[in-house]
Design a protein around this motif. Structure first.
Motif, PDB file in Angstrom:
ATOM      1  N   UNK A  38       0.816  -1.206   0.000  1.00 40.91           N
ATOM      2  CA  UNK A  38       0.000   0.000   0.000  1.00 40.91           C
ATOM      3  C   UNK A  38       0.854   1.262   0.000  1.00 40.91           C
ATOM      4  N   UNK A  39       1.882   1.272   0.828  1.00 39.77           N
ATOM      5  CA  UNK A  39       2.764   2.439   0.910  1.00 39.77           C
ATOM      6  C   UNK A  39       3.549   2.630  -0.384  1.00 39.77           C
ATOM      7  N   UNK A  40       4.043   1.533  -0.956  1.00 39.24           N
ATOM      8  CA  UNK A  40       4.780   1.620  -2.210  1.00 39.24           C
ATOM      9  C   UNK A  40       3.850   2.043  -3.348  1.00 39.24           C
ATOM     10  N   UNK A  41       2.623   1.524  -3.349  1.00 37.92           N
ATOM     11  CA  UNK A  41       1.648   1.906  -4.376  1.00 37.92           C
ATOM     12  C   UNK A  41       1.350   3.400  -4.311  1.00 37.92           C
ATOM     13  N   UNK A  42       1.291   3.947  -3.101  1.00 29.10           N
ATOM     14  CA  UNK A  42       1.054   5.389  -2.955  1.00 29.10           C
ATOM     15  C   UNK A  42       2.209   6.198  -3.544  1.00 29.10           C
ATOM     16  N   UNK A  43       3.425   5.727  -3.363  1.00 28.52           N
ATOM     17  CA  UNK A  43       4.601   6.413  -3.916  1.00 28.52           C
ATOM     18  C   UNK A  43       4.631   6.302  -5.440  1.00 28.52           C
ATOM     19  N   UNK A  44       4.101   5.205  -5.982  1.00 26.90           N
ATOM     20  CA  UNK A  44       4.156   4.971  -7.427  1.00 26.90           C
ATOM     21  C   UNK A  44       2.925   5.474  -8.179  1.00 26.90           C
ATOM     22  N   UNK A 307     -11.930  -8.744  16.916  1.00 28.68           N
ATOM     23  CA  UNK A 307     -10.995  -9.158  15.857  1.00 28.68           C
ATOM     24  C   UNK A 307     -10.122  -7.977  15.459  1.00 28.68           C
ATOM     25  N   UNK A 308      -8.830  -8.233  15.342  1.00 28.14           N
ATOM     26  CA  UNK A 308      -7.869  -7.271  14.802  1.00 28.14           C
ATOM     27  C   UNK A 308      -7.188  -7.919  13.600  1.00 28.14           C
ATOM     28  N   UNK A 309      -6.813  -7.088  12.641  1.00 27.11           N
ATOM     29  CA  UNK A 309      -6.277  -7.600  11.368  1.00 27.11           C
ATOM     30  C   UNK A 309      -4.969  -6.881  11.044  1.00 27.11           C
ATOM     31  N   UNK A 310      -3.861  -7.223  11.709  1.00 32.64           N
ATOM     32  CA  UNK A 310      -2.628  -6.446  11.570  1.00 32.64           C
ATOM     33  C   UNK A 310      -1.976  -6.534  10.197  1.00 32.64           C
ATOM     34  N   UNK A 311      -2.294  -7.587   9.433  1.00 36.54           N
ATOM     35  CA  UNK A 311      -1.669  -7.786   8.131  1.00 36.54           C
ATOM     36  C   UNK A 311      -2.627  -7.531   6.971  1.00 36.54           C
ATOM     37  N   UNK A 312      -3.810  -6.955   7.303  1.00 36.21           N
ATOM     38  CA  UNK A 312      -4.791  -6.543   6.293  1.00 36.21           C
ATOM     39  C   UNK A 312      -5.317  -7.709   5.474  1.00 36.21           C
ATOM     40  N   UNK A 313      -5.528  -8.854   6.097  1.00 35.47           N
ATOM     41  CA  UNK A 313      -5.986 -10.048   5.379  1.00 35.47           C
ATOM     42  C   UNK A 313      -7.328  -9.845   4.711  1.00 35.47           C
ATOM     43  N   UNK A 314      -8.196  -9.044   5.306  1.00 34.27           N
ATOM     44  CA  UNK A 314      -9.558  -8.890   4.786  1.00 34.27           C
ATOM     45  C   UNK A 314      -9.709  -7.679   3.871  1.00 34.27           C
ATOM     46  N   UNK A 315      -8.631  -6.953   3.610  1.00 39.55           N
ATOM     47  CA  UNK A 315      -8.728  -5.702   2.859  1.00 39.55           C
ATOM     48  C   UNK A 315      -8.229  -5.859   1.419  1.00 39.55           C
ATOM     49  N   UNK A 316      -8.799  -5.051   0.540  1.00 40.50           N
ATOM     50  CA  UNK A 316      -8.373  -5.049  -0.857  1.00 40.50           C
ATOM     51  C   UNK A 316      -7.081  -4.256  -0.991  1.00 40.50           C
ATOM     52  N   UNK A 317      -6.092  -4.797  -1.714  1.00 41.33           N
ATOM     53  CA  UNK A 317      -4.817  -4.090  -1.840  1.00 41.33           C
ATOM     54  C   UNK A 317      -4.949  -2.790  -2.610  1.00 41.33           C
ATOM     55  N   UNK A 318      -4.035  -1.872  -2.338  1.00 42.41           N
ATOM     56  CA  UNK A 318      -4.032  -0.593  -3.034  1.00 42.41           C
ATOM     57  C   UNK A 318      -3.464   0.499  -2.155  1.00 42.41           C
ATOM     58  N   UNK A 319      -3.352   1.694  -2.719  1.00 43.40           N
ATOM     59  CA  UNK A 319      -2.721   2.802  -2.014  1.00 43.40           C
ATOM     60  C   UNK A 319      -3.484   3.229  -0.766  1.00 43.40           C
ATOM     61  N   UNK A 320      -4.794   2.973  -0.700  1.00 47.03           N
ATOM     62  CA  UNK A 320      -5.594   3.388   0.457  1.00 47.03           C
ATOM     63  C   UNK A 320      -5.631   2.348   1.562  1.00 47.03           C
TER      64      UNK A 320
END
Length: 341
Positions: A38-44, A307-320
């Motif tokens: 996500x962070x790299x996508x924001x930079x790119x 429930x906590x999701x530290x590695x974003x398992x349930x989220x769609x990848x992307x800059x946000x």
């Protein structure tokens, strides 16, 4: 007329060739896990799209490289990963790349705050007076190794995926601090600007925009968790130390050292006793793993589960994604701990 058409077609062909050439010069970037991606996508943004290895609900702790991942790595010009202590499945494939790609181990990024790895079940309290005006328990140096449950991490340095988790090694969940997110983004900007100088201005402009957004996010999260930040809670595995340290929340312990290291009976008993002592608290599961251990430790107590999701398992990848991830952790803490009060 025919000459004009031919000239137009020639111009279009030349422009298309220039566009293809420009795209070909943009580096192929591969990133290991969603929060870093996500962070790299924001930079790119506006330049290119990085590829992601650990997709969907998978965890880097238990991931097995797919043929498509191996192909992406073979074509990569730049690879970003956290390091040996987290994505151990990448060690041999990255070694095999040799000099074909620039491999960036982000745990070495300048400006990172790095906290020692913890193994004890309940984290022993010691005050950090003067840090942002609050005192809270961390266990960075003060947890009692003599109390660690026997058998829960024996031979831990040799277990798959945790060669780096020896005493004195660092917690690898580095991204769960906005300060570390800034450092990771700055390092990604530096590497990409050197690799792709034609787009350096775009990368730097994106870094400035991302840094401003992270500052706004930081204040928002601090406000969200302010009503519950002193309430103790238990997590499934010890992935939240950077969030804890930055925001002053009161993590009281973890059920397991890491998801692929299931706790023994002694550790579960220890955590269960801690939950009983805390009374009305919360014990948090994670979406990638069976919640039955959480049910075991809260059975017969006043504790609630979340429930906590530290590695974003349930989220769609992307800059946000990074912003959604951090907000969801803060919201889950507030909602569960607010009910437990």
């Amino acid at each position: 007329m025919q000459k004009a058409v031919r000239a137009l077609l020639l111009t279009t062909a030349l422009l298309s060739a220039d566009t293809i050439a420009a795209r070909a010069e943009t580096p192929d970037v591969v990133v290991s896990i969603k929060p870093i991606h996500s962070l790299v996508a924001a930079i790119m943004q506006g330049v290119g799209e990085p590829a992601l290895i650990v997709e969907g609900g998978a965890s880097p702790h238990t991931y097995a490289l797919k043929p498509s991942n191996a192909a992406a790595l073979q074509d990569a010009d730049v690879v970003f990963w956290v390091g040996h202590g987290l994505e151990a499945f990448l060690e041999k494939p990255l070694e095999a790349l040799g000099d074909k790609a620039t491999v960036v181990e982000l745990e070495d990024a300048p400006g990172l705050e790095k906290l020692p790895f913890r193994e004890g079940g309940p984290f022993e309290a010691h005050a950090h007076e003067g840090e942002d005006g609050h005192d809270h328990a961390h266990g960075e140096e003060g947890h009692d190794h003599d109390k660690e449950a026997e058998g829960d991490h024996a031979g831990h340095a040799g277990e798959a995926g945790h060669e780096g988790h020896e005493h004195g090694a660092f917690d690898m969940h580095l991204w769960l601090s906005p300060d570390n997110a800034r450092a990771i983004a700055a390092e990604a900007t530096r590497v990409l600007s050197e690799k792709d100088p034609d787009n350096a201005d775009a990368y730097k402009a994106n870094l400035a925009a991302l840094t401003e957004k992270l500052g706004t996010l930081d204040k928002e999260i601090a406000a969200t968790i302010a009503p519950v930040k002193d309430k103790p809670f238990i997590v499934f595995h010890d992935a939240y130390q950077y969030f804890e340290h930055h925001y002053g929340v009161n993590t009281a312990g973890s059920i397991t050292v890491s998801p692929e290291t299931m706790p023994g009976a002694a550790r579960l008993t220890e955590i269960r006793e801690k939950v009983k002592t805390l009374g009305a608290t919360c014990v948090f599961a994670e979406p990638q793993f069976e919640p039955k251990l959480v049910n075991v430790v809260i059975e017969g107590t006043e504790a609630k589960s979340g429930t906590l999701d530290p590695e974003a398992a349930t989220l769609e990848p992307g800059a946000d994604l990074y912003f959604t991830l951090m907000r969801s952790i803060a919201t889950s803490l507030r909602d569960c701990l607010g009910q437990a009060s």
